[in-house]
Design a protein around this motif. Structure first.
Motif, PDB file in Angstrom:
ATOM      1  N   THR A 195      49.450  45.334  48.602  1.00  0.00           N
ATOM      2  CA  THR A 195      48.158  45.621  47.447  1.00  0.00           C
ATOM      3  C   THR A 195      48.051  47.229  46.921  1.00  0.00           C
ATOM      4  OG1 THR A 195      46.574  45.660  49.100  1.00  0.00           O
ATOM      5  CG2 THR A 195      46.691  43.757  48.732  1.00  0.00           C
ATOM      6  N   GLU A 196      47.460  47.414  45.736  1.00  0.00           N
ATOM      7  CA  GLU A 196      47.393  48.281  45.296  1.00  0.00           C
ATOM      8  C   GLU A 196      46.550  47.557  44.141  1.00  0.00           C
ATOM      9  OE1 GLU A 196      49.780  51.345  42.147  1.00  0.00           O
ATOM     10  OE2 GLU A 196      51.199  49.686  42.752  1.00  0.00           O
ATOM     11  N   THR A 197      45.587  48.881  44.193  1.00  0.00           N
ATOM     12  CA  THR A 197      44.970  48.661  43.077  1.00  0.00           C
ATOM     13  C   THR A 197      44.322  50.180  42.225  1.00  0.00           C
ATOM     14  OG1 THR A 197      43.446  48.233  45.009  1.00  0.00           O
ATOM     15  CG2 THR A 197      42.111  48.974  43.011  1.00  0.00           C
ATOM     16  N   SER A 198      44.041  49.971  40.697  1.00  0.00           N
ATOM     17  CA  SER A 198      44.791  51.147  39.552  1.00  0.00           C
ATOM     18  C   SER A 198      43.704  51.040  39.228  1.00  0.00           C
ATOM     19  CB  SER A 198      45.801  51.711  39.564  1.00  0.00           C
ATOM     20  OG  SER A 198      45.353  52.436  38.263  1.00  0.00           O
ATOM     21  N   GLY A 199      42.572  51.141  38.876  1.00  0.00           N
ATOM     22  CA  GLY A 199      41.331  51.379  37.528  1.00  0.00           C
ATOM     23  C   GLY A 199      40.060  49.103  37.737  1.00  0.00           C
ATOM     24  N   GLY A 200      40.738  49.244  38.677  1.00  0.00           N
ATOM     25  CA  GLY A 200      39.579  48.138  39.111  1.00  0.00           C
ATOM     26  C   GLY A 200      40.320  47.272  38.694  1.00  0.00           C
ATOM     27  N   VAL A 201      41.886  46.964  38.744  1.00  0.00           N
ATOM     28  CA  VAL A 201      42.974  45.837  38.987  1.00  0.00           C
ATOM     29  C   VAL A 201      43.489  45.936  40.322  1.00  0.00           C
ATOM     30  CG1 VAL A 201      45.427  45.367  38.461  1.00  0.00           C
ATOM     31  CG2 VAL A 201      43.388  46.479  36.215  1.00  0.00           C
ATOM     32  N   LEU A 202      43.952  45.041  40.887  1.00  0.00           N
ATOM     33  CA  LEU A 202      44.321  45.031  41.955  1.00  0.00           C
ATOM     34  C   LEU A 202      45.589  43.887  41.845  1.00  0.00           C
ATOM     35  CD1 LEU A 202      44.584  44.926  45.500  1.00  0.00           C
ATOM     36  CD2 LEU A 202      43.357  42.657  45.437  1.00  0.00           C
ATOM     37  N   THR A 203      46.656  44.431  42.435  1.00  0.00           N
ATOM     38  CA  THR A 203      47.146  43.896  42.699  1.00  0.00           C
ATOM     39  C   THR A 203      48.398  43.613  43.583  1.00  0.00           C
ATOM     40  OG1 THR A 203      48.611  45.465  40.285  1.00  0.00           O
ATOM     41  CG2 THR A 203      50.220  44.577  42.502  1.00  0.00           C
TER      42      THR A 203
END
Length: 266
Positions: free
Chosen positions: A10-18
């Motif tokens: 998982t990776e989170t950036s600017g409210g987006v969780l991938t």
């Protein structure tokens, strides 16, 4: 909430969780470990207000080749109990109150394709391939395929896809309404990022209400949907976002949504 479980990343950036299925040597085939990790993660996402968009993808060249048929059931595990557990994943994914995007490259077969269909948007690379492969394995659809396909393409076409288990190209899947966007292989990630950014900048309450209304519409009458729309709009009007949107419209500026409730107990 980033995690680095061996089977999901998982990776989170600017409210987006991938969320990346991480079994590239097995074409990200779904085993018990992946299902359990996804149940835990999706349950946590549902309760996390900082996550505004979820992107689901696969590591390596493929999205997901379906269930891992090399993994047998435990001797004391009844198949009905097993499927009750793994079917928490499509249920949670479909019902998440935030927008979800499937980023599909390579194979999306069987349960893997159905997990993509549980997402709100499906973005496929030109090399993507889709198949309801179940009957070729002596099986019937799972992970929601028997419900999702008729809702999306209608009963007759759903029967074609399931009974014949043909393999569709990304272009054919897009033509049938099973893929939202198609992009060149090297550009699919940037398109997904652009869509995720757009969604994450939108009003989270309005997106959640809109998604719920659409999901529930398939089992409701027009009258019931109209009543639900009234209740949803009432909830929207009680947030800061409705005021922010109106002020931004009048001033011709871009709104910056917060998702905050504007009615507070005295």
């Amino acid at each position: 909430m980033p995690t680095n479980d061996p089977v999901i990343l998982t990776e989170t950036s600017g409210g987006v969780l991938t969320v990346t299925l991480n079994r590239p040597d097995k074409k990200n085939a779904l085993n018990t470990e992946i299902y359990e990790a996804l149940v835990a993660l999706l349950t946590a996402v549902k309760r996390d207000p900082t996550v505004r968009v979820l992107v689901l993808r696969g590591a390596g060249d493929d999205f997901c080749a379906g269930g891992d048929l090399s993994e047998g059931l435990a001797d004391d595990d009844h198949p009905l109990r097993y499927f009750d557990r793994i079917h928490e994943v499509p249920r949670l994914l479909h019902e998440l109150p935030i927008p979800t995007i499937a980023e599909v490259s390579g194979a999306a077969f069987g349960a893997g394709w159905n997990l993509a269909l549980c997402c709100d948007l499906v973005v496929a690379s030109t090399d993507a391939r889709f198949s309801q492969v179940f009957t070729k394995r002596g099986l019937s659809p799972d992970c929601g395929g028997s419900w999702l396909l008729p809702q999306i393409v209608g009963l007759q076409l759903a029967k074609r896809l399931v009974l014949l288990a043909e393999v569709l190209s990304a272009a054919e899947a897009e033509r049938l309404g099973l893929v939202t966007f198609v992009a060149e292989k090297g550009q699919v990630g940037s398109l997904v990022a652009k869509l995720a950014q757009q969604l994450s900048a939108s009003s989270p309450g309005a997106l959640s209400q809109s998604k719920r209304l659409l999901n529930e519409s398939v089992t409701q009458t027009l009258g019931a949907s109209l009543a639900d729309e009234g209740r949803a709009q009432t909830a929207n009007l009680a947030t800061d976002d409705s005021r922010i949107a109106f002020e931004a419209f009048l001033s011709r500026k871009q709104p910056s949504f917060t998702g905050r409730w504007s009615l507070h107990a005295q």
